[in-house]
Design a protein around this motif. Structure first.
Motif, PDB file in Angstrom:
ATOM      1  N   PRO A 112       0.826  -1.215   0.000  1.00 59.83           N
ATOM      2  CA  PRO A 112       0.000   0.000   0.000  1.00 59.83           C
ATOM      3  C   PRO A 112       0.858   1.261   0.000  1.00 59.83           C
ATOM      4  CG  PRO A 112       0.035  -0.996   2.173  1.00 59.83           C
ATOM      5  CD  PRO A 112       0.700  -1.974   1.254  1.00 59.83           C
ATOM      6  N   PHE A 113       0.405   2.269  -0.728  1.00 57.27           N
ATOM      7  CA  PHE A 113       1.115   3.550  -0.791  1.00 57.27           C
ATOM      8  C   PHE A 113       0.570   4.439   0.313  1.00 57.27           C
ATOM      9  CE2 PHE A 113       1.878   7.859  -2.453  1.00 57.27           C
ATOM     10  CZ  PHE A 113       3.233   7.770  -2.715  1.00 57.27           C
ATOM     11  N   LEU A 114       1.390   4.714   1.343  1.00 60.61           N
ATOM     12  CA  LEU A 114       0.962   5.465   2.512  1.00 60.61           C
ATOM     13  C   LEU A 114       1.318   6.938   2.378  1.00 60.61           C
ATOM     14  CD1 LEU A 114       2.220   2.940   5.224  1.00 60.61           C
ATOM     15  CD2 LEU A 114      -0.048   3.054   4.144  1.00 60.61           C
ATOM     16  N   GLU A 115       0.714   7.748   3.238  1.00 59.06           N
ATOM     17  CA  GLU A 115       0.971   9.196   3.228  1.00 59.06           C
ATOM     18  C   GLU A 115       2.448   9.489   3.462  1.00 59.06           C
ATOM     19  OE1 GLU A 115       0.290  13.230   2.904  1.00 59.06           O
ATOM     20  OE2 GLU A 115      -1.087  11.582   2.473  1.00 59.06           O
ATOM     21  N   ARG A 116       3.060   8.699   4.367  1.00 64.96           N
ATOM     22  CA  ARG A 116       4.469   8.955   4.644  1.00 64.96           C
ATOM     23  C   ARG A 116       5.341   8.640   3.431  1.00 64.96           C
ATOM     24  NH1 ARG A 116       6.653   7.439   9.062  1.00 64.96           N
ATOM     25  NH2 ARG A 116       4.759   6.998  10.259  1.00 64.96           N
ATOM     26  N   ASN A 117       4.892   7.745   2.554  1.00 71.48           N
ATOM     27  CA  ASN A 117       5.659   7.440   1.345  1.00 71.48           C
ATOM     28  C   ASN A 117       5.643   8.593   0.354  1.00 71.48           C
ATOM     29  OD1 ASN A 117       4.147   4.289   1.801  1.00 71.48           O
ATOM     30  ND2 ASN A 117       6.319   4.692   2.197  1.00 71.48           N
ATOM     31  N   LEU A 118       4.568   9.386   0.424  1.00 66.39           N
ATOM     32  CA  LEU A 118       4.505  10.585  -0.423  1.00 66.39           C
ATOM     33  C   LEU A 118       5.659  11.527  -0.105  1.00 66.39           C
ATOM     34  CD1 LEU A 118       3.002  12.390  -2.482  1.00 66.39           C
ATOM     35  CD2 LEU A 118       1.631  13.250  -0.563  1.00 66.39           C
ATOM     36  N   LYS A 119       6.086  11.535   1.163  1.00 64.37           N
ATOM     37  CA  LYS A 119       7.179  12.414   1.579  1.00 64.37           C
ATOM     38  C   LYS A 119       8.476  12.104   0.825  1.00 64.37           C
ATOM     39  CE  LYS A 119       5.022  14.671   4.900  1.00 64.37           C
ATOM     40  NZ  LYS A 119       4.817  16.143   4.816  1.00 64.37           N
ATOM     41  N   GLN A 120       8.617  10.859   0.362  1.00 67.29           N
ATOM     42  CA  GLN A 120       9.829  10.493  -0.360  1.00 67.29           C
ATOM     43  C   GLN A 120       9.956  11.259  -1.676  1.00 67.29           C
ATOM     44  OE1 GLN A 120      11.644   9.313   1.915  1.00 67.29           O
ATOM     45  NE2 GLN A 120      12.305   7.369   1.011  1.00 67.29           N
ATOM     46  N   ALA A 121       8.837  11.724  -2.228  1.00 69.95           N
ATOM     47  CA  ALA A 121       8.860  12.464  -3.494  1.00 69.95           C
ATOM     48  C   ALA A 121       9.076  13.958  -3.280  1.00 69.95           C
ATOM     49  CB  ALA A 121       7.571  12.229  -4.261  1.00 69.95           C
ATOM     50  N   GLU A 122       9.131  14.391  -2.027  1.00 75.38           N
ATOM     51  CA  GLU A 122       9.367  15.801  -1.745  1.00 75.38           C
ATOM     52  C   GLU A 122      10.864  16.085  -1.712  1.00 75.38           C
ATOM     53  OE1 GLU A 122       7.427  16.718   1.911  1.00 75.38           O
ATOM     54  OE2 GLU A 122       5.427  16.766   1.024  1.00 75.38           O
ATOM     55  N   VAL A 123      11.252  17.176  -2.367  1.00 73.16           N
ATOM     56  CA  VAL A 123      12.655  17.605  -2.387  1.00 73.16           C
ATOM     57  C   VAL A 123      12.703  19.116  -2.252  1.00 73.16           C
ATOM     58  CG1 VAL A 123      13.429  15.673  -3.824  1.00 73.16           C
ATOM     59  CG2 VAL A 123      12.661  17.791  -4.905  1.00 73.16           C
ATOM     60  N   PRO A 124      13.794  19.686  -1.741  1.00 70.53           N
ATOM     61  CA  PRO A 124      13.933  21.140  -1.735  1.00 70.53           C
ATOM     62  C   PRO A 124      13.853  21.702  -3.151  1.00 70.53           C
ATOM     63  CG  PRO A 124      15.548  20.144  -0.272  1.00 70.53           C
ATOM     64  CD  PRO A 124      14.909  19.031  -1.030  1.00 70.53           C
ATOM     65  N   GLU A 125      13.156  22.796  -3.291  1.00 71.16           N
ATOM     66  CA  GLU A 125      12.874  23.340  -4.623  1.00 71.16           C
ATOM     67  C   GLU A 125      14.134  23.699  -5.396  1.00 71.16           C
ATOM     68  OE1 GLU A 125       9.673  26.530  -6.505  1.00 71.16           O
ATOM     69  OE2 GLU A 125      10.472  26.860  -4.495  1.00 71.16           O
ATOM     70  N   ASN A 126      15.183  24.128  -4.694  1.00 73.69           N
ATOM     71  CA  ASN A 126      16.377  24.604  -5.401  1.00 73.69           C
ATOM     72  C   ASN A 126      17.440  23.524  -5.613  1.00 73.69           C
ATOM     73  OD1 ASN A 126      17.368  24.295  -2.830  1.00 73.69           O
ATOM     74  ND2 ASN A 126      18.211  26.365  -2.626  1.00 73.69           N
ATOM     75  N   CYS A 127      17.114  22.273  -5.378  1.00 72.64           N
ATOM     76  CA  CYS A 127      18.108  21.215  -5.602  1.00 72.64           C
ATOM     77  C   CYS A 127      17.912  20.596  -6.985  1.00 72.64           C
ATOM     78  CB  CYS A 127      18.011  20.133  -4.533  1.00 72.64           C
ATOM     79  SG  CYS A 127      16.710  18.912  -4.824  1.00 72.64           S
ATOM     80  N   GLN A 128      18.984  19.986  -7.478  1.00 69.20           N
ATOM     81  CA  GLN A 128      18.877  19.128  -8.655  1.00 69.20           C
ATOM     82  C   GLN A 128      18.658  17.702  -8.160  1.00 69.20           C
ATOM     83  OE1 GLN A 128      21.943  19.632 -11.762  1.00 69.20           O
ATOM     84  NE2 GLN A 128      22.672  21.398 -10.597  1.00 69.20           N
ATOM     85  N   VAL A 129      17.636  17.052  -8.681  1.00 65.93           N
ATOM     86  CA  VAL A 129      17.318  15.699  -8.247  1.00 65.93           C
ATOM     87  C   VAL A 129      18.247  14.699  -8.934  1.00 65.93           C
ATOM     88  CG1 VAL A 129      15.572  13.872  -8.280  1.00 65.93           C
ATOM     89  CG2 VAL A 129      14.925  16.226  -7.722  1.00 65.93           C
TER      90      VAL A 129
END
Length: 417
Positions: A111-128
């Motif tokens: 299951p895809f949990l809310e906390r897993n969504l956090k993994q897709a968050e990155v600082p706006e000014n970084c290069q992924v």
């Protein structure tokens, strides 16, 4: 131009010794390959202030900083929110990372949990930096002329991001410098003996070539290091000085590259098309374990008879009871019989035997702890040797194994001359 880097590893588990930091060693090797020196390695706790302080102190001193750890989805993974604050950049959802994370959970039927969504968050000014093997992406920042790269602590994910994303960009950005290492393996003597033998060669080294002594139980690594813009010229200079050292030290130089003792033996076995068997007592199969850790060892290694108990020495290796009762299990007569019978039993070109008292108990005035006898035989000649080691049980075992491997090396070389 010399590029300096600092590695910061994050995690309480590193500081309490629960987890061994293998990431720093791997990263340092990769950076050296592309001409970047590691100036310092720092381990810090899972605390915002500790990470921020390490960054504050490191950025003015380095061209590159690599952080590993603290990028997971749980509450103790604080690196990403800290970097968001540190670089004054809000966290945003990166759509590419989000879709990748969802695909991973779908494939794993989880299951895809809310906390897993956090993994897709990155600082706006970084290069992924894309992580194709996991959910935590790497991040690339720049501040005050310094590149800061944050990577997950899971070794296989970190290595993949470094190899596929970070290193190619670093090669392009920080090109122009080369670091050359030349390592020699010197067996059977200590670093003081080596230093005395090559003192004049070491003194005459050019200022840009440095010699390091790296002692290990049973052998010493000598490493020549230099750096500069012209790789070919540097390599030629290092090779010249390495050859001077090799000529001075002679046969105690076991290899002119960074090899394990068992790798050196394996190469000789394959080069001369020889087969090997062992009869181990005090090492309890450790020699065989090291040899069989090598891919392709079945091409030359037949096996080992682990004759830890005297009954096994007598029944399988045909050591006469009279020898065991008079000379003892740790004796020249015993190891000679062990080696010769192992060779006959396993039908090999060469067999080595080893028997000793590794400690902490079992020693006597006549046979102290650390006494080890070895023998090696090829059917035409048998060579035996007595050794004395002076450390704890495990280090004595390590030294005995390394000495045995070097005894095999020297026996083969002597037979070829």
């Amino acid at each position: 131009m010399s590029y300096q880097s600092i590695i910061i590893t994050i995690g309480d588990e590193l500081l309490i010794g629960q987890t061994i930091d293998t990431n720093s060693a791997w990263i340092a090797q990769q950076l050296n390959h592309i001409g970047i020196n590691v100036k310092r390695r720092i381990a810090v706790a899972d605390e915002r202030s500790a990470i921020a302080t390490a960054l504050d102190e490191s950025i003015p001193q380095a061209s590159l900083i690599l952080l590993t750890g603290g990028l997971g989805p749980t509450a103790d993974d604080i690196t990403k929110p800290l970097l968001s604050e540190y670089f004054d950049s809000p966290l945003i959802v990166n759509e590419t990372v989000l879709q990748h994370v969802k695909q991973i959970f779908t494939k794993r039927n989880r299951p895809f949990l809310e906390r897993n969504l956090k993994q897709a968050e990155v600082p706006e000014n970084c290069q992924v930096l894309f992580n194709r093997l996991g959910t935590a992406p790497g991040m690339w920042f720049e501040k005050e002329g310094c590149i800061i790269i944050s990577l997950p602590g899971v070794p296989f994910e970190m290595q993949t991001i470094m190899s596929e994303e970070a290193l190619p960009r670093l090669k392009e950005r920080l090109a122009g410098n080369h670091i050359i290492h030349k390592t020699m393996i010197v067996a059977g003597v200590g670093e003081s003996f080596i230093a005395d033998k090559i003192e004049d060669i070491e003194t005459a080294l050019p200022p840009h070539i440095h010699l390091a002594y790296l002692p290990t139980p049973g052998y010493v690594k000598l490493r020549l290091t230099t750096e500069g813009p012209d790789r070919n010229a540097l390599q030629s200079q290092v090779d010249i000085h390495a050859e001077l050292i090799r000529q001075r030290l002679g046969t105690i130089v076991a290899a002119m590259e960074d090899l394990l003792p068992e790798e050196i033996v394996a190469r000789l076995m394959e080069e001369h098309r020889l087969s090997l068997s062992l009869a181990e007592s005090c090492t309890g199969g450790y020699l065989a374990n090291r040899i069989t850790n090598l891919p392709g060892s079945s091409a030359f290694f037949k096996g080992s008879i682990i004759s830890y108990d005297n009954e096994v020495k007598e029944s399988l290796l045909k050591v006469p009871r009279a020898i065991l009762e008079t000379a003892g299990a740790v004796s020249e007569k015993t190891v000679i019989q062990m080696a010769e019978e192992a060779r006959r039993t396993m039908h090999t070109d060469i067999a080595l035997s080893i028997s000793g008292i590794l400690g902490p108990g079992g020693g006597t005035a006549e046979k102290p702890v650390g006494l080890v006898w070895m023998a090696i035989s090829d059917g035409r000649r048998t060579v035996s040797r007595e050794f004395h080691f002076f450390y704890d049980r495990l280090r004595n075992k390590e030294q005995a194994a390394n000495a045995a491997l070097d005894m095999i090396r020297l026996f083969i070389l002597d037979d070829q001359h």
